[in-house]
Design an enzyme around this catalytic site. Sequence first.
Site, short mmCIF file in Angstrom:
data_model
loop_
_atom_site.label_atom_id
_atom_site.label_comp_id
_atom_site.label_asym_id
_atom_site.label_seq_id
_atom_site.Cartn_x
_atom_site.Cartn_y
_atom_site.Cartn_z
N ASN A 9 0.87 -1.18 0.00
CA ASN A 9 0.00 0.00 0.00
C ASN A 9 0.91 1.23 0.00
O ASN A 9 1.44 1.61 1.03
CB ASN A 9 -0.90 -0.02 1.24
CG ASN A 9 -1.78 1.22 1.33
OD1 ASN A 9 -1.86 1.99 0.36
ND2 ASN A 9 -2.41 1.42 2.47
N TRP A 10 1.08 1.80 -1.20
CA TRP A 10 2.02 2.94 -1.30
C TRP A 10 1.45 4.21 -0.70
O TRP A 10 2.19 5.16 -0.48
CB TRP A 10 2.33 3.21 -2.78
CG TRP A 10 3.23 2.22 -3.42
CD1 TRP A 10 3.84 1.13 -2.83
CD2 TRP A 10 3.66 2.23 -4.78
NE1 TRP A 10 4.62 0.47 -3.75
CE2 TRP A 10 4.52 1.12 -4.96
CE3 TRP A 10 3.40 3.05 -5.88
CZ2 TRP A 10 5.12 0.84 -6.19
CZ3 TRP A 10 3.99 2.77 -7.09
CH2 TRP A 10 4.85 1.68 -7.25
N LYS A 11 0.13 4.27 -0.48
CA LYS A 11 -0.50 5.50 -0.01
C LYS A 11 -0.16 6.63 -0.99
O LYS A 11 -0.01 6.37 -2.18
CB LYS A 11 -0.10 5.80 1.44
CG LYS A 11 -0.25 4.55 2.32
CD LYS A 11 -0.12 4.81 3.78
CE LYS A 11 -0.27 3.48 4.53
NZ LYS A 11 -0.27 3.62 5.97
N HIS A 97 -9.66 1.47 4.45
CA HIS A 97 -8.40 1.66 5.19
C HIS A 97 -8.66 2.64 6.34
O HIS A 97 -9.44 3.58 6.20
CB HIS A 97 -7.33 2.20 4.25
CG HIS A 97 -5.97 2.18 4.88
ND1 HIS A 97 -5.57 3.15 5.77
CD2 HIS A 97 -4.96 1.29 4.80
CE1 HIS A 97 -4.35 2.85 6.20
NE2 HIS A 97 -3.96 1.73 5.63
N GLU A 99 -7.06 5.05 7.39
CA GLU A 99 -6.83 6.46 7.05
C GLU A 99 -8.06 7.05 6.36
O GLU A 99 -8.39 8.22 6.54
CB GLU A 99 -5.57 6.59 6.18
CG GLU A 99 -4.31 6.39 7.02
CD GLU A 99 -3.12 5.79 6.30
OE1 GLU A 99 -3.11 5.78 5.05
OE2 GLU A 99 -2.21 5.30 6.99
N GLU A 169 -6.00 -4.60 10.39
CA GLU A 169 -4.94 -3.63 10.62
C GLU A 169 -5.23 -2.83 11.89
O GLU A 169 -5.96 -1.84 11.85
CB GLU A 169 -4.85 -2.64 9.45
CG GLU A 169 -4.53 -3.28 8.12
CD GLU A 169 -3.89 -2.27 7.17
OE1 GLU A 169 -2.79 -2.58 6.68
OE2 GLU A 169 -4.45 -1.20 6.95
N GLY A 175 2.04 2.38 10.69
CA GLY A 175 3.00 3.47 10.55
C GLY A 175 3.67 3.86 11.86
O GLY A 175 4.33 4.89 11.94
N SER A 215 2.88 -2.11 10.36
CA SER A 215 4.33 -2.21 10.58
C SER A 215 4.92 -3.58 10.24
O SER A 215 5.85 -4.05 10.90
CB SER A 215 4.69 -1.78 12.01
OG SER A 215 4.28 -0.45 12.23
N GLY A 236 2.55 -1.01 4.33
CA GLY A 236 2.71 0.39 3.96
C GLY A 236 4.18 0.74 3.80
O GLY A 236 4.81 0.46 2.77
N GLY A 237 4.76 1.34 4.83
CA GLY A 237 6.12 1.86 4.77
C GLY A 237 7.15 0.93 4.14
O GLY A 237 7.91 1.34 3.25
P1 PGA Z 1 2.48 0.33 7.67
O1 PGA Z 1 1.06 0.61 6.98
O2 PGA Z 1 2.99 -0.96 7.12
O3 PGA Z 1 3.34 1.51 7.28
O4 PGA Z 1 2.24 0.27 9.14
C1 PGA Z 1 0.14 -0.43 6.76
C2 PGA Z 1 -1.09 0.10 6.09
O5 PGA Z 1 -1.46 1.26 6.38
O6 PGA Z 1 -1.72 -0.59 5.27
#
Ligand code: PGA
Length: 253
Positions: A9-11, A97, A99, A169, A175, A215, A236-237
């Site tokens: 997930n590049w966001k 998600h 966010e 999640e 994050g 994470s 994500g990251g």
């Molecule tokens: P993260 O993000 O791996 O940076 O914690 C996961 C996500 O938001 O899908």
Amino acid sequence: MRKQIAAANWKMNLNLSEAKNLVNEIISSSYGLNNDQIVLIAVPFPYLIEIQHLLKGNSHFNVCAQNCASTCNGAYTGEVSAKMLNELNVNYVIIGHSERRLLYHEDNKTLAQKVDLALENKLTPIFCCGEALETRDDENQNNFVENQLKESLFHLSAEHFSKIVIAYEPIWAIGTGKTASSDQAQEMHKHLRKVIEGKYGVAISESTSILYGGSVKASNAKEIFSKADVDGGLVGGASLIANEFIAIINSLK
Ligand code: PGA
């Protein structure tokens, strides 16, 4: 066997040339993936076609959208419909998600509409759920997450539900560098599988892929993915770093 999935997930990150370089680096590595293992790359809307082009011919890799509209079409400036994604031959979309839930106030009912439109347009929803830290501190996480599923997914027919991928999640792990322990992930995944079984029966529950997100990185992916009810991760990251994501793909069971 249910699908094992490594989803990036590049966001809202990377410029186009960085995005292309990252994908080229990831696909140039060699993987021993079997037919039940897939890799998704959820990119910002404007990059879908270019990245899809780079992935062409690579049967294990697919692009994924990060969101879609909760309405079919019309005067919704800035929105992208599930139908538009389908027309681009996109097959996967992240829905719900945290966010989107927190920053754009998407509630369970809106997400149910998105899920319906995604399925109508032949997209596989990667449906995200997960609790905030206060909810876990109150030991109410199982009820909370179960309710997210019930309110956004349990109106679906068995046939439609069987197309859903779930991503658990916990918000406190996204994050933050703070990962749920593999036991905490397994406990929630097992609980969700039981809840799904109660509604749709054991065959569907056993064939639903439930990913863990929060994470995930090269150093913890193998341990988390090794758990019986964890079918891969939404990352994500660490998905923005080629070597990290390559190692995560190689951690699929
Ligand atoms: P993260 O993000 O791996 O940076 O914690 C996961 C996500 O938001 O899908």
